[in-house]
Motif scaffolding. Structure first.
Motif, PDB file in Angstrom:
ATOM      1  N   GLU A 262      55.554  53.624  40.801  1.00 49.14           N
ATOM      2  CA  GLU A 262      54.842  52.389  41.236  1.00 49.14           C
ATOM      3  C   GLU A 262      53.383  52.422  41.929  1.00 49.14           C
ATOM      4  OE1 GLU A 262      57.894  53.802  41.581  1.00 49.14           O
ATOM      5  OE2 GLU A 262      58.502  54.046  43.863  1.00 49.14           O
ATOM      6  N   ASP A 263      53.238  53.549  42.451  1.00 50.71           N
ATOM      7  CA  ASP A 263      51.873  53.732  42.957  1.00 50.71           C
ATOM      8  C   ASP A 263      50.602  53.553  41.789  1.00 50.71           C
ATOM      9  OD1 ASP A 263      52.984  54.497  45.391  1.00 50.71           O
ATOM     10  OD2 ASP A 263      52.056  56.586  45.438  1.00 50.71           O
ATOM     11  N   ILE A 264      50.955  54.102  40.768  1.00 50.78           N
ATOM     12  CA  ILE A 264      50.036  53.932  39.630  1.00 50.78           C
ATOM     13  C   ILE A 264      49.888  52.711  39.165  1.00 50.78           C
ATOM     14  CG2 ILE A 264      49.468  54.537  37.286  1.00 50.78           C
ATOM     15  CD1 ILE A 264      51.534  56.856  37.501  1.00 50.78           C
ATOM     16  N   GLU A 265      50.943  51.708  39.308  1.00 53.63           N
ATOM     17  CA  GLU A 265      51.068  50.322  39.125  1.00 53.63           C
ATOM     18  C   GLU A 265      49.994  49.531  40.129  1.00 53.63           C
ATOM     19  OE1 GLU A 265      51.326  49.308  36.233  1.00 53.63           O
ATOM     20  OE2 GLU A 265      51.979  51.178  35.659  1.00 53.63           O
ATOM     21  N   ALA A 266      50.555  49.990  41.423  1.00 51.43           N
ATOM     22  CA  ALA A 266      49.980  49.302  42.430  1.00 51.43           C
ATOM     23  C   ALA A 266      48.272  49.458  42.582  1.00 51.43           C
ATOM     24  CB  ALA A 266      50.255  49.824  43.739  1.00 51.43           C
ATOM     25  N   TRP A 267      47.818  50.839  42.064  1.00 51.92           N
ATOM     26  CA  TRP A 267      46.440  51.029  42.056  1.00 51.92           C
ATOM     27  C   TRP A 267      45.719  50.545  40.861  1.00 51.92           C
ATOM     28  CZ3 TRP A 267      43.019  53.034  45.360  1.00 51.92           C
ATOM     29  CH2 TRP A 267      43.487  53.786  46.694  1.00 51.92           C
ATOM     30  N   LYS A 268      46.653  50.206  39.745  1.00 47.70           N
ATOM     31  CA  LYS A 268      46.162  49.447  38.784  1.00 47.70           C
ATOM     32  C   LYS A 268      45.415  47.991  38.900  1.00 47.70           C
ATOM     33  CE  LYS A 268      47.593  52.171  34.711  1.00 47.70           C
ATOM     34  NZ  LYS A 268      48.610  51.944  33.691  1.00 47.70           N
ATOM     35  N   ARG A 269      46.367  47.513  40.009  1.00 48.58           N
ATOM     36  CA  ARG A 269      46.192  46.227  40.339  1.00 48.58           C
ATOM     37  C   ARG A 269      45.081  46.150  41.057  1.00 48.58           C
ATOM     38  NH1 ARG A 269      51.808  46.199  40.655  1.00 48.58           N
ATOM     39  NH2 ARG A 269      51.826  46.723  42.764  1.00 48.58           N
ATOM     40  N   ARG A 270      44.589  47.204  41.844  1.00 48.17           N
ATOM     41  CA  ARG A 270      43.390  47.295  42.667  1.00 48.17           C
ATOM     42  C   ARG A 270      42.068  48.053  41.609  1.00 48.17           C
ATOM     43  NH1 ARG A 270      42.019  49.666  46.633  1.00 48.17           N
ATOM     44  NH2 ARG A 270      41.004  47.943  47.373  1.00 48.17           N
ATOM     45  N   ASP A 271      42.287  47.916  40.305  1.00 44.27           N
ATOM     46  CA  ASP A 271      41.235  48.258  39.410  1.00 44.27           C
ATOM     47  C   ASP A 271      39.809  47.889  40.054  1.00 44.27           C
ATOM     48  OD1 ASP A 271      39.251  48.055  37.187  1.00 44.27           O
ATOM     49  OD2 ASP A 271      40.965  48.295  35.769  1.00 44.27           O
ATOM     50  N   PRO A 272      38.900  48.706  40.171  1.00 44.23           N
ATOM     51  CA  PRO A 272      37.698  48.524  40.303  1.00 44.23           C
ATOM     52  C   PRO A 272      37.011  47.585  39.840  1.00 44.23           C
ATOM     53  CG  PRO A 272      37.733  50.746  39.907  1.00 44.23           C
ATOM     54  CD  PRO A 272      39.037  50.423  39.710  1.00 44.23           C
ATOM     55  N   LEU A 273      37.143  47.556  38.337  1.00 46.03           N
ATOM     56  CA  LEU A 273      36.352  46.627  37.545  1.00 46.03           C
ATOM     57  C   LEU A 273      36.708  45.143  37.860  1.00 46.03           C
ATOM     58  CD1 LEU A 273      36.070  49.400  35.954  1.00 46.03           C
ATOM     59  CD2 LEU A 273      35.287  47.936  34.220  1.00 46.03           C
ATOM     60  N   LYS A 274      38.035  44.936  38.154  1.00 44.75           N
ATOM     61  CA  LYS A 274      38.501  43.653  38.450  1.00 44.75           C
ATOM     62  C   LYS A 274      38.188  43.355  39.673  1.00 44.75           C
ATOM     63  CE  LYS A 274      42.706  44.053  35.476  1.00 44.75           C
ATOM     64  NZ  LYS A 274      44.098  44.643  35.506  1.00 44.75           N
ATOM     65  N   LEU A 275      38.187  44.185  40.646  1.00 44.72           N
ATOM     66  CA  LEU A 275      37.519  43.867  41.977  1.00 44.72           C
ATOM     67  C   LEU A 275      36.289  43.524  42.111  1.00 44.72           C
ATOM     68  CD1 LEU A 275      39.179  46.692  44.508  1.00 44.72           C
ATOM     69  CD2 LEU A 275      40.118  44.469  44.064  1.00 44.72           C
ATOM     70  N   LEU A 276      35.440  43.843  41.422  1.00 47.53           N
ATOM     71  CA  LEU A 276      33.988  43.382  41.276  1.00 47.53           C
ATOM     72  C   LEU A 276      33.985  42.384  40.624  1.00 47.53           C
ATOM     73  CD1 LEU A 276      31.037  44.215  42.098  1.00 47.53           C
ATOM     74  CD2 LEU A 276      30.912  45.381  39.999  1.00 47.53           C
ATOM     75  N   ALA A 277      34.576  42.245  39.381  1.00 50.52           N
ATOM     76  CA  ALA A 277      34.355  40.696  38.705  1.00 50.52           C
ATOM     77  C   ALA A 277      34.911  39.843  39.764  1.00 50.52           C
ATOM     78  CB  ALA A 277      35.423  40.906  37.544  1.00 50.52           C
ATOM     79  N   GLY A 278      36.173  40.041  40.319  1.00 52.93           N
ATOM     80  CA  GLY A 278      36.503  39.247  41.217  1.00 52.93           C
ATOM     81  C   GLY A 278      35.533  38.693  42.434  1.00 52.93           C
ATOM     82  N   ARG A 279      34.951  39.758  42.978  1.00 53.42           N
ATOM     83  CA  ARG A 279      33.689  39.262  43.980  1.00 53.42           C
ATOM     84  C   ARG A 279      32.731  38.703  43.522  1.00 53.42           C
ATOM     85  NH1 ARG A 279      33.809  43.207  48.198  1.00 53.42           N
ATOM     86  NH2 ARG A 279      32.159  42.097  48.951  1.00 53.42           N
ATOM     87  N   LEU A 280      32.276  38.764  42.317  1.00 52.43           N
ATOM     88  CA  LEU A 280      31.100  38.226  41.805  1.00 52.43           C
ATOM     89  C   LEU A 280      31.506  36.580  41.463  1.00 52.43           C
ATOM     90  CD1 LEU A 280      29.925  41.007  39.352  1.00 52.43           C
ATOM     91  CD2 LEU A 280      28.532  39.695  40.971  1.00 52.43           C
ATOM     92  N   SER A 281      32.610  36.592  40.944  1.00 53.61           N
ATOM     93  CA  SER A 281      32.994  35.043  40.723  1.00 53.61           C
ATOM     94  C   SER A 281      33.178  34.362  41.751  1.00 53.61           C
ATOM     95  CB  SER A 281      34.520  35.114  39.728  1.00 53.61           C
ATOM     96  OG  SER A 281      34.414  35.856  38.548  1.00 53.61           O
ATOM     97  N   ALA A 282      34.006  35.085  42.700  1.00 47.19           N
ATOM     98  CA  ALA A 282      33.952  34.277  44.175  1.00 47.19           C
ATOM     99  C   ALA A 282      32.893  33.988  44.819  1.00 47.19           C
ATOM    100  CB  ALA A 282      35.063  35.216  44.968  1.00 47.19           C
ATOM    101  N   ALA A 283      31.766  34.545  44.172  1.00 43.06           N
ATOM    102  CA  ALA A 283      30.485  34.292  44.987  1.00 43.06           C
ATOM    103  C   ALA A 283      29.682  33.366  44.173  1.00 43.06           C
ATOM    104  CB  ALA A 283      29.736  35.875  45.470  1.00 43.06           C
ATOM    105  N   ASP A 284      30.312  33.160  43.210  1.00 45.18           N
ATOM    106  CA  ASP A 284      29.524  32.412  42.012  1.00 45.18           C
ATOM    107  C   ASP A 284      28.233  32.933  41.612  1.00 45.18           C
ATOM    108  OD1 ASP A 284      31.020  30.093  41.716  1.00 45.18           O
ATOM    109  OD2 ASP A 284      30.521  29.031  43.687  1.00 45.18           O
ATOM    110  N   GLU A 285      28.170  34.245  41.518  1.00 49.13           N
ATOM    111  CA  GLU A 285      27.018  35.038  41.096  1.00 49.13           C
ATOM    112  C   GLU A 285      27.218  35.351  39.700  1.00 49.13           C
ATOM    113  OE1 GLU A 285      24.370  35.331  42.707  1.00 49.13           O
ATOM    114  OE2 GLU A 285      24.895  35.559  44.824  1.00 49.13           O
ATOM    115  N   ALA A 286      28.260  35.376  38.875  1.00 53.52           N
ATOM    116  CA  ALA A 286      28.522  35.506  37.345  1.00 53.52           C
ATOM    117  C   ALA A 286      29.426  34.904  36.871  1.00 53.52           C
ATOM    118  CB  ALA A 286      28.622  37.187  37.440  1.00 53.52           C
ATOM    119  N   SER A 287      29.639  34.307  35.737  1.00 55.86           N
ATOM    120  CA  SER A 287      30.607  33.438  35.189  1.00 55.86           C
ATOM    121  C   SER A 287      31.575  34.401  34.184  1.00 55.86           C
ATOM    122  CB  SER A 287      30.064  32.386  34.231  1.00 55.86           C
ATOM    123  OG  SER A 287      29.519  33.274  33.163  1.00 55.86           O
TER     124      SER A 287
END
Lengths: 328, 327
Positions: A262-287
């Motif tokens: 379950e740790d592996i799954e939890a960390w996969k949900r914190r995937d660094p690429l997804k996190l950065l993509a989310g930040r960029l989208s939330a900031a309206d900096e990238a579609s």
């Protein structure tokens, strides 16, 4: 959480981080596949889940800065300027590899871009980075030495000796501990009573910083400050990046029960690429379309790299003892 | 030619090279203001400053690894171990990193790193301050191992070490440091190449290969034997890696007999290597079995009587030569 990018981080910088993280991720996945099909002759330690760290740190480095890395070094090599072609070819044992087939996964060298080697021995990179810092300081150059290493290295004498030496000489050095919580399959919480590596900097009266190693922007900012301080004569810094490797220690190894699934799954949900993509989208900096386009461009580069490596020649056996000593 | 000590000769080379090469820096325990336990850096701190004569913590692995990184990035570090026994804490850095770096980088990185330290049995230094270790280090591809026995060679080999791109282990026998010999004037630059042995005494009955302090002791023995009508040719290899076989073969072609005298251990040692090469390439020239005279295969004891019992001396060397000539 603010939806804007942190102060001092531009859209272009964030997108460059994303592109590098995609390059590392897709290269690693490509290498894992190649490993399974027998194209990689030796070990293959992937960096999947830790891409934010190499990308965030190396974004501040030039080819004159010297990086010393560890056995899990594909990401550092790519972020420092080794091309996917050179990386794939090296793991495929080809002459066109970055070490001309002498090294494989654990001995990646490209001094022309400041990649001074990854290593099959845990922790010497810490000493060598301190030495690069000493060399730059001696010669009055504004460059820095950078060591990447895991939590396992922090229990090795070289960590303590290296940080002490860098501190007493105020060498321009950055020590980046990628704490992925396991040394191969031994838990860091078993191997030390103090699992906060950054706190150990206090023993050397050195700044010790702790960041979320899956947050590329946090790594980028922390590394930027530490590197600027080092260049300005402010001495070394230890940065601990808390992270997790979501693949096995080495390709071909199974989950043997040393860590909770379950740790592996939890960390996969914190995937660094997804996190950065989310930040960029939330900031309206990238579609999403823009991010997808980057991923697609990288896909073609990585595909080409694998193809290039497959078609590259093996080194000539007659050259196997070249370079043991310098040319007279 | 003027006569200076071995110690002064080596220090003069270091200082002269430091004057022309600003990338040279020295690290070690007490090599700064103190000038080194064996006066290896005496007076240099005042001349070149703290950054280039950096005292270290007692952290051998640490500063060897550090100097490895410095050598990879444009500096020319000198590690002064004081007693070379202390090098063993850094063995992994030397074998796995320093010596392999040029190869692993396909020759794109150089490793201009000089490591020096005092070797040898004597003065009741006991077992943690008496080792030689050159056989162990000569077994490492990528490393040069240098063992000067005269002031001339101390300076000439130091000059070569400080201009060469390979990592060099430079070993100085404690009991040679105060010995004097002819050395060219400071303004006369000269160097002694690696891999070139020296015939220090010509003879016709027997070839004796001896290094470091044993070379000096062997010359004494050879002088004594001359009065008995035994003519010994004495060869100092000067460097163990690379090891000059040709000079030894040429001598054996003349004498037909070979003795190797070495203070260090016999098993897997320098003598074994010389013997194997001569057996391989000079078998037809041999008129007797190749003999070796070594220090005992034991840690080094403290008490003078015990210490003396484990190393060859001019008397035992002379006897070994007499025995071989009779065979």
């Amino acid at each position: 959480m603010s939806s804007r990018l942190p102060a001092g981080v531009t859209r272009d910088q964030a997108l460059a981080l994303y592109r590098m993280m995609q390059t590392i991720r897709q290269s690693e996945e490509g290498l894992a596949k190649a490993c399974a099909s027998g194209l990689v002759h030796g070990a293959c330690h992937t960096y999947v889940g830790e891409e934010a760290i190499a990308s965030g740190v190396c974004a501040h480095l030039t080819h004159d800065d010297a990086v010393f890395s560890t056995h899990r070094g594909h990401g550092h090599a790519l972020a420092k300027g080794v091309t996917p072609r050179e990386l794939f070819a090296e793991l495929f044992g080809r002459e066109t590899g970055c070490s001309h087939g002498r090294g494989g996964s654990m001995h990646l060298f490209k001094p022309e871009v400041g990649l001074m080697g990854t290593s099959g021995i845990v922790a010497p990179c810490i000493l060598q980075a301190a030495g690069a810092g000493y060399s730059f300081k001696l010669r009055g150059l504004p460059h820095v030495g950078v060591a990447f290493f895991g939590d396992g290295a922090s229990n090795n004498g070289a960590f303590h000796e290296g940080l002490n030496l860098a501190a007493i000489y105020q060498a321009p050095t950055l020590f980046v501990c990628e704490n992925n919580q396991y040394a191969t399959e031994v838990a860091f919480s078993y191997a030390t009573r103090n699992t906060d590596v950054y706190k150990k900097a206090a023993s050397f009266d050195m700044p010790g910083i702790c960041v979320d190693g899956n947050d590329a922007l946090a790594v980028y900012q922390a590394a930027g400050e530490a590197i600027a301080r080092a260049r300005a004569g402010g001495g070394p810094t230890l940065i601990e990046c808390k992270t997790y490797r979501t693949r096995a220690h080495a390709e071909g190894m199974r989950e043997s029960g040393y860590r909770p699934l379950e740790d592996i799954e939890a960390w996969k949900r914190r995937d660094p690429l997804k996190l950065l993509a989310g930040r960029l989208s939330a900031a309206d900096e990238a579609s999403q379309a823009e991010l997808d386009a980057i991923a697609e461009q990288v896909r073609l580069i990585v595909e080409d790299a694998a193809e290039f490596a497959r078609n590259s020649p093996y080194p000539d056996g007659a050259t196997a003892t070249d370079h043991v000593y310098a040319e007279a | 030619m003027r006569e200076i000590t071995y110690s002064v000769a080596a220090r003069e080379a270091l200082s002269e090279r430091m004057a022309v090469d600003p990338t040279i820096f020295v690290v070690g325990e007490g090599i700064g203001r103190r000038g080194g336990n064996f006066a290896t850096t005496l007076g240099l701190y005042e001349r070149y400053g703290q950054m280039r004569l950096a005292d270290t913590p007692i952290s051998e692995r640490g500063f060897v690894g550090m100097c490895c990184g410095a050598a990879m990035t444009g500096a020319r570090p000198v590690v002064d171990f004081m007693f070379v026994d202390f090098i063993l804490d850094a063995f992994g850095e030397i074998f796995n990193q320093v010596a392999k770096m040029q190869y692993m980088s396909s020759g794109r990185l150089k490793m201009p790193l000089l490591m020096r330290g005092c070797i040898g049995i004597g003065g009741s230094a006991a077992t943690h301050h008496s080792g030689s270790y050159y056989a162990q280090f000569a077994n490492i591809p990528g490393l040069r191992v240098v063992v000067p026995s005269t002031p001339y060679d101390a300076k000439g080999l130091m000059n070569t070490a400080l201009t060469c791109d390979d990592p060099v282990l430079y070993l100085e026998h404690k009991n040679l440091l105060a010995t004097k010999g002819p050395v060219p004037e400071p303004e006369e630059s000269f160097s002694v190449p690696f891999g070139k042995a020296r015939v220090s005494r010509e003879g016709k009955d027997v070839t004796v290969v001896a290094l470091a302090l044993m070379h000096r002791k062997t010359l004494e023995a050879a002088e004594a034997l001359a009065a008995e009508g035994i003519s010994a040719e004495v060869i100092d290899p000067r460097t163990i890696s690379p090891l000059d076989t040709d000079t030894v073969l040429e001598s054996v072609r003349k004498t037909g007999r070979l003795l190797i005298v070495d203070e260090s251990f016999q098993p897997m040692g320098v003598g074994a290597e010389v013997a194997a090469r001569v057996a391989d390439q000079g078998f037809d020239d041999l008129d007797a079995p190749i003999r070796r005279l070594n220090g005992a295969f034991t840690p080094t004891p403290y008490s003078p009587t015990l210490e003396a019992a484990i190393v060859p001396n001019p008397t035992t060397i002379a006897q070994a030569i007499r025995d071989l000539v009779k065979e």
